[in-house]
Design a protein around this motif. Structure first.
Motif, PDB file in Angstrom:
ATOM      1  N   GLY A 126      45.784  70.038  90.921  1.00  0.00           N
ATOM      2  CA  GLY A 126      46.450  70.920  90.623  1.00  0.00           C
ATOM      3  C   GLY A 126      47.308  70.854  89.223  1.00  0.00           C
ATOM      4  O   GLY A 126      47.603  71.769  88.715  1.00  0.00           O
ATOM      5  N   GLU A 127      47.145  69.626  88.639  1.00  0.00           N
ATOM      6  CA  GLU A 127      47.708  69.205  87.317  1.00  0.00           C
ATOM      7  C   GLU A 127      46.406  69.368  86.530  1.00  0.00           C
ATOM      8  O   GLU A 127      45.360  69.192  86.568  1.00  0.00           O
ATOM      9  N   GLU A 152      46.537  85.292  58.805  1.00  0.00           N
ATOM     10  CA  GLU A 152      45.917  86.496  58.422  1.00  0.00           C
ATOM     11  C   GLU A 152      47.067  87.392  57.627  1.00  0.00           C
ATOM     12  O   GLU A 152      47.842  88.117  58.498  1.00  0.00           O
ATOM     13  N   GLY A 153      47.208  87.289  56.220  1.00  0.00           N
ATOM     14  CA  GLY A 153      48.190  87.745  55.823  1.00  0.00           C
ATOM     15  C   GLY A 153      49.610  87.107  56.213  1.00  0.00           C
ATOM     16  O   GLY A 153      49.835  86.018  55.829  1.00  0.00           O
ATOM     17  N   ASN A 154      50.361  87.699  56.725  1.00  0.00           N
ATOM     18  CA  ASN A 154      51.603  87.256  56.929  1.00  0.00           C
ATOM     19  C   ASN A 154      51.989  87.021  58.374  1.00  0.00           C
ATOM     20  O   ASN A 154      52.849  86.748  58.824  1.00  0.00           O
ATOM     21  N   ARG A 155      50.534  87.342  59.224  1.00  0.00           N
ATOM     22  CA  ARG A 155      50.627  86.981  60.679  1.00  0.00           C
ATOM     23  C   ARG A 155      50.029  85.408  60.661  1.00  0.00           C
ATOM     24  O   ARG A 155      49.126  85.076  60.043  1.00  0.00           O
ATOM     25  N   LEU A 156      50.687  84.824  61.665  1.00  0.00           N
ATOM     26  CA  LEU A 156      50.188  83.270  61.995  1.00  0.00           C
ATOM     27  C   LEU A 156      49.703  83.273  63.387  1.00  0.00           C
ATOM     28  O   LEU A 156      50.043  83.738  64.446  1.00  0.00           O
ATOM     29  N   VAL A 157      48.232  83.039  63.286  1.00  0.00           N
ATOM     30  CA  VAL A 157      47.468  82.950  64.320  1.00  0.00           C
ATOM     31  C   VAL A 157      47.148  81.567  64.905  1.00  0.00           C
ATOM     32  O   VAL A 157      46.689  80.659  64.194  1.00  0.00           O
ATOM     33  N   TYR A 158      47.484  81.305  66.536  1.00  0.00           N
ATOM     34  CA  TYR A 158      46.993  80.072  66.831  1.00  0.00           C
ATOM     35  C   TYR A 158      46.063  80.362  67.783  1.00  0.00           C
ATOM     36  O   TYR A 158      46.196  81.153  68.758  1.00  0.00           O
ATOM     37  N   ARG A 159      44.885  79.511  67.611  1.00  0.00           N
ATOM     38  CA  ARG A 159      43.876  79.463  68.547  1.00  0.00           C
ATOM     39  C   ARG A 159      43.904  78.114  69.345  1.00  0.00           C
ATOM     40  O   ARG A 159      43.757  77.175  68.692  1.00  0.00           O
ATOM     41  N   VAL A 160      43.989  78.238  70.634  1.00  0.00           N
ATOM     42  CA  VAL A 160      44.077  76.805  71.772  1.00  0.00           C
ATOM     43  C   VAL A 160      43.016  76.823  72.493  1.00  0.00           C
ATOM     44  O   VAL A 160      42.474  78.020  72.969  1.00  0.00           O
ATOM     45  N   ARG A 161      42.786  75.787  73.045  1.00  0.00           N
ATOM     46  CA  ARG A 161      41.744  75.448  74.141  1.00  0.00           C
ATOM     47  C   ARG A 161      42.750  74.610  75.148  1.00  0.00           C
ATOM     48  O   ARG A 161      43.114  73.637  75.018  1.00  0.00           O
ATOM     49  N   GLU A 162      43.049  75.189  76.440  1.00  0.00           N
ATOM     50  CA  GLU A 162      43.940  74.671  77.050  1.00  0.00           C
ATOM     51  C   GLU A 162      43.249  73.497  77.976  1.00  0.00           C
ATOM     52  O   GLU A 162      41.847  73.559  78.003  1.00  0.00           O
ATOM     53  N   ARG A 163      44.005  72.605  78.478  1.00  0.00           N
ATOM     54  CA  ARG A 163      43.557  71.402  79.248  1.00  0.00           C
ATOM     55  C   ARG A 163      42.976  72.048  80.702  1.00  0.00           C
ATOM     56  O   ARG A 163      43.566  72.852  81.222  1.00  0.00           O
ATOM     57  N   GLU A 164      42.030  71.362  81.185  1.00  0.00           N
ATOM     58  CA  GLU A 164      41.451  71.623  82.395  1.00  0.00           C
ATOM     59  C   GLU A 164      42.331  71.374  83.416  1.00  0.00           C
ATOM     60  O   GLU A 164      43.214  70.357  83.448  1.00  0.00           O
ATOM     61  N   THR A 165      42.092  72.049  84.834  1.00  0.00           N
ATOM     62  CA  THR A 165      43.097  71.684  85.820  1.00  0.00           C
ATOM     63  C   THR A 165      42.200  71.075  86.861  1.00  0.00           C
ATOM     64  O   THR A 165      41.034  71.330  86.850  1.00  0.00           O
ATOM     65  N   ILE A 166      42.835  69.991  87.376  1.00  0.00           N
ATOM     66  CA  ILE A 166      41.941  69.137  88.362  1.00  0.00           C
ATOM     67  C   ILE A 166      41.878  69.767  89.473  1.00  0.00           C
ATOM     68  O   ILE A 166      42.812  70.052  90.323  1.00  0.00           O
ATOM     69  N   SER A 167      40.679  70.086  90.065  1.00  0.00           N
ATOM     70  CA  SER A 167      40.267  70.830  91.352  1.00  0.00           C
ATOM     71  C   SER A 167      40.276  69.779  92.293  1.00  0.00           C
ATOM     72  O   SER A 167      40.795  70.030  93.630  1.00  0.00           O
ATOM     73  N   GLU A 168      39.509  68.495  92.245  1.00  0.00           N
ATOM     74  CA  GLU A 168      39.378  67.778  93.166  1.00  0.00           C
ATOM     75  C   GLU A 168      39.212  66.283  92.643  1.00  0.00           C
ATOM     76  O   GLU A 168      38.692  66.095  91.635  1.00  0.00           O
TER      77      GLU A 168
END
Length: 822
Positions: A122-123, A80-96
């Motif tokens: 937890g990972e 965006e102009g001279n701005r660099l934008v990263y859109r990320v989707r995090e990995r899910e955390t294992i609950s059980e």
């Protein structure tokens, strides 16, 4: 425009969109979509800062770096102009993590495997690993013959970017082996080669122990057995060329085919030793069992290598390399063996460590060590140390390993890991018999008092026939040389009439002191002194003790009690080579003890006892073991009193019957019975004015034989037990539960009894008697015993059926006891 299109295509292939010119100076960096990952943590993976000049290469490198962090499933980059934008989707955390349908693989095994792949609660979830785990699990099932097995993963999404992972197993049944074929064998038949196979084919339905299900690892072991079969008979060129395993279309049955080349037999032309034998060359050559002009034997070669390695290991050469190099001559079918010996460096023990002894002090374990710190490492001494630790009654199992000290090639530490078991026992018993009725007893025995290894006993016992109290203490290492010191104070009230014996009451109290001296690793001598006071009341006199009673009874008070003050000396020798203190499976124990009262005692007598046990393991894992037991005793008096020979006091008689001697019989029921002899008297008198009765001559006497035993001065007991794995029991309980099938045999008799003394009786009365001096009146029983080392102490459950019994014996099918094991 062309460069922009090319860059767009490149980023599209990698799943990333970048909108940027060739180069620009970045004024700001923004990361959108972060939930769990901190902004600062994400920025550390971007290899540039605000103010740097960027191009498409540096941007692509930042994308790779973010992916490599393991936190993100998807990354989109745009400008965006001279701005660099990263859109990320995090990995899910294992609950059980959930497992469903797994039987062959325990949950603990699966959790350990997943943990090795960073799949844990937890990972973050790496989906690329999941498919590999599924394939690995299916490969495992295929290796054990379950070709229809299937493993699927179900991922359930939860709020806050969390997931549950469920592994669904459909194991199915292992493929049955339809046929095993061996191709190429001419010297030996298929039946001969398959005899030692663990895998079998087409087993009958009743042979439930047969291994007729295919397993890859088991087949590999069977192939090695075939190879060993030939090598042990001189076929040095034998080879398994190939193995084919083919399945039926339904994947439920397999055919196994082995193609072999037998070759010819080879004879040993000579044996030579090369290398450094650490000064033991003459001994090693003398120990060599391989002889020229004999057929080559692979098992003998392996045994020779192991024997030399163990021999060198006794003298500190812990890591020797012993290799046999064959020089094969195919022309005359001979082989020359060159045994190369490299002892390596002599290894010394810097430190011995102990783990797992939460109660027992280190010094208690350290005094059992045969391997010394500072000495060279000896495999025989370390194994001996393990054996002595296992013999301690408060140690369940022992393992050890030697660990080399970093930076030192000749120093090691020996780490012993012990597993303790309850060292105290609540001794108790409960039983029911037609004579004894309900009986109870209780007491406490501590074999590892406060972790010192000393034994302390405090008991107050009460059963239907006995009340007793005792305090005992033993220090097995009273001196550093292993001399033991012990003592006891005791009090007992015994009601013989309630113990299946002829009636008398015996009140006993006394003290004792004993010393033990080690002769070598297995043999000990024991000596002791003691004082005992016996008070006999309510004595029901009978034929066998009439002579004894007449010697000591007060003629002025024939109904009064008897008192005896005795001082005794005892000596014994024991030899113990058992591999464990509790539930041994190999080795033996022999104990011989002699006790006699001193000449200044009120009663002079002696007793000799022999007790021996032998364990013969039937399998390498020692889960199947045969136990043979033999116990014998003899006692008698010595010296004279008023011209009468001394005899063994009746309260010292041997007895048998019950859970600790002859299972299947009531307590103390086995042995001679009391004989009561009554004269026959009729009314009348030579003097009519006087009145009274006239008694007939002794040859008209009437005999009455009691149903209760009086014991005897001689005893023999024996038995054989087959110790078997306890069915339906988890392997972790194998060291605390023991199951056995047994046969008990024994007898108690009286060598002083002479049946000819009653030969003058009428025939109908004489026939009521048995020869209580006959050793052949033995009893026997058979049954099942289960022993359990519980938190309260050893528990014994016995189910026994009397096989051979004598008239009047009272049998007992079930017995339960706490406090002692066989």
């Amino acid at each position: 425009m062309i460069r922009k299109i090319a860059l767009a295509v490149l980023l599209a292939v990698s799943g990333t969109e970048v909108r940027a010119a060739d180069s620009f100076q970045v004024e700001d960096i923004e990361i959108r979509g972060l939930q769990r990952v901190a902004l600062g943590a994400a920025l550390t993976h971007i290899p540039f800062n605000v103010g740097d000049t960027l191009n498409k290469f540096r941007i692509s490198q930042s994308i790779k770096s973010l992916y490599k962090s393991g936190h993100f499933n998807d990354i989109t980059v745009y400008r965006e102009g001279n701005r660099l934008v990263y859109r990320v989707r995090e990995r899910e955390t294992i609950s059980e993590i959930i497992f469903d349908g797994n039987k062959d693989l325990k949950d603990e095994q699966l959790i350990e495997s997943l943990d090795g792949n960073n799949i844990r609660v937890g990972e973050t979830l790496d989906r690329t690993v999941i498919s590999g785990i599924e394939m690995g699990l299916e490969d495992f099932y295929h290796s054990v013959g379950k070709y229809n097995a299937d493993v699927k993963t179900e991922i359930t999404h939860l709020p806050r970017n969390r997931v549950n992972i469920k592994f669904v197993f459909n194991e199915g049944d292992a493929a049955a082996i339809k046929q095993i074929n061996i191709v190429g064998n001419e010297l030996f038949t298929d039946a001969e080669l398959l005899e030692d196979f663990e895998l079998t084919s087409d087993s009958p339905w009743w042979n439930f122990m047969a291994q007729d299900r295919y397993q890859k690892q088991t087949l590999q072991g069977d192939m090695e057995k075939v190879e060993s079969y030939y090598l042990d008979r001189g076929y040095l060129r034998f080879a398994v060329d190939s193995t084919q395993v083919s399945m039926t279309p339904d994947k439920e049955k397999v055919y196994i085919t082995m193609n072999v080349t037998e070759g010819e037999q080879y004879t040993i032309s000579g044996v030579d030793f090369v290398g450094n034998m650490a000064g033991f060359e003459s001994t090693i050559r003398a120990l060599n069992p391989i002889r020229p002009d004999k057929l080559y034997n692979g098992a003998l070669v392996t045994y020779t290598e192991e024997m030399i390695s163990k021999f060198l290991g006794r003298f500190g050469y812990a890591y020797p390399k012993v290799t046999t190099i064959p020089e094969i001559n195919d022309d005359d079918k001979t082989v020359k063996l060159s045994i190369s010996v490299d002892p390596g460096k002599r290894i010394y023990v810097e430190r011995i460590n102990f783990q797992g002894n939460d109660v027992t002090a280190d010094r208690v374990l350290r005094r059992e060590m045969r391997q010394l710190e500072g000495a060279w490492l000896s495999n025989s001494q370390v194994e001996g140390s393990k054996l002595w630790l296992q013999r301690l009654p408060y140690i369940e199992s022992v393992e050890f390993e030697t660990n080399q000290i970093p930076g030192e090639d000749d120093l090691v530490e020996v780490d012993f890991t012990v597993k303790e078991q309850p060292s105290g026992s609540f001794t108790a018993g409960v039983g029911y018999g037609s004579t004894t009725k309900l009986s109870l007893n209780a007491g406490i025995q501590q074999n590892n008092f406060l972790g010192t290894g000393n034994q302390l006993g405090l008991s107050v016992n009460t059963v239907s026939y006995s009340r007793s109290a005792q305090i005992s203490y033993t220090d097995p290492y009273f001196t550093v040389d292993g001399i033991s010191l012990g003592g006891q104070i005791f009090y007992n009230q015994f009601d013989a009439g309630s113990a299946n014996l002829v009636q008398y009451n015996n009140k006993t109290y006394g003290v004792g002191l004993n010393l033990g001296f080690p002769i070598d690793e297995y043999i000990r001598l024991n000596f002791g002194v003691g004082y005992k006071h016996n008070g006999i009341t309510q004595l029901q006199t009978y034929e066998q003790i009439a002579r004894f009673y007449e010697i000591y009874a007060d003629p002025n008070d024939p109904d009064g009690g008897l008192e005896f003050k005795n001082f005794d000396l005892n000596a014994g020798i024991s030899r113990v080579t058992l591999n464990r203190g509790t539930f041994p499976t190999a080795g033996s124990s022999q104990r011989l003890n002699v006790k006699m009262t001193t000449p200044n005692s009120d009663v002079q007598y002696f007793k000799v006892n022999l007790d021996t046990k032998w364990y013969f393991p039937l399998s390498n894992d020692q889960k199947w073991t045969v136990l043979t037991r033999f116990r014998a005793g003899y006692g008698n008096g010595y010296g004279t009193v008023d011209g009468n020979d001394q005899i063994l006091p009746f309260w010292e008689n041997f007895r048998a019957g019950g859970s600790e001697t002859l299972r299947g019989f009531e307590t103390n029921i086995v042995g001679p019975r009391a004989i009561f002899r009554y004269p026959v008297c009729v009314p009348g008198s030579p003097d009519p004015a006087a009145g009274g009765n006239v008694c007939l001559s002794p040859d008209q006497d009437i005999i009455d034989v009691s149903q209760r035993s009086v014991g005897g001065n001689a005893m023999i007991l024996g038995g054989v037990e087959l110790i078997v794995p306890t069915p339906f029991l988890d392997e972790s309980y194998a060291s605390s539960v023991r199951t056995s099938l047994f046969v008990d045999v024994g007898n108690v008799w009286d060598t002083e009894f002479n049946i000819d003394d009653y030969a003058d009786l009428p025939e109908d009365q004489f026939d009521l008697l048995a020869d209580f001096s006959d050793i052949g009146r033995f009893r026997s029983s058979a049954g099942l015993s289960v022993q359990w080392i519980s938190p309260m102490g050893p528990m014994i459950f016995s189910f026994a059926k009397a096989i051979r019994e004598e008239p009047g014996d009272d049998t007992s099918f079930f017995s339960f006891n706490i406090g002692k094991t066989f």
